[in-house]
Design a protein around this motif. Sequence first.
Motif: not given
Length: 122
Positions: A71-99
């Motif tokens: 659960t991202c316990t070793r992530c800094n705030d910037a890495q959490k932001h990147l992960a959140n943005t990537y996962m939400n963007g992947l879901l929105s823009n490439a749902p098959a790749d998200h799966d």
Amino acid sequence: MKIIVLLAVVCDALAVPIDYFTTADDNLDMKAVVDDSAKLKAMTDCFLDRGDCDEVAMSYKKIIREGIECTCTRCNDAQKHLANTYMNGLLSNAPADHDSFLKKFDPDGKYMTKFMKAVNGF
């Protein structure tokens, strides 16, 4: 006496600094990546072993599984932001790749909900 020893052990454990993940670029503009289909595809292909990885993508690929499972316990705030943005963007823009991403990094569906809660808001 046992309580004092227990408190000392707990306090000592809490004083240990977090060993954050090291990556090539925590200032990456992930919004620009997810908004550009070619960049998103290149990064996702790296993560899913379907394409080459540049230095930045490889640095994140190395920590994805642990980041998700812990659960991202070793992530800094910037890495959490990147992960959140990537996962939400992947879901929105490439749902098959998200799966495909979920099948590779959380095939049993045990971690992703907790992981997304941990990075939400960053």
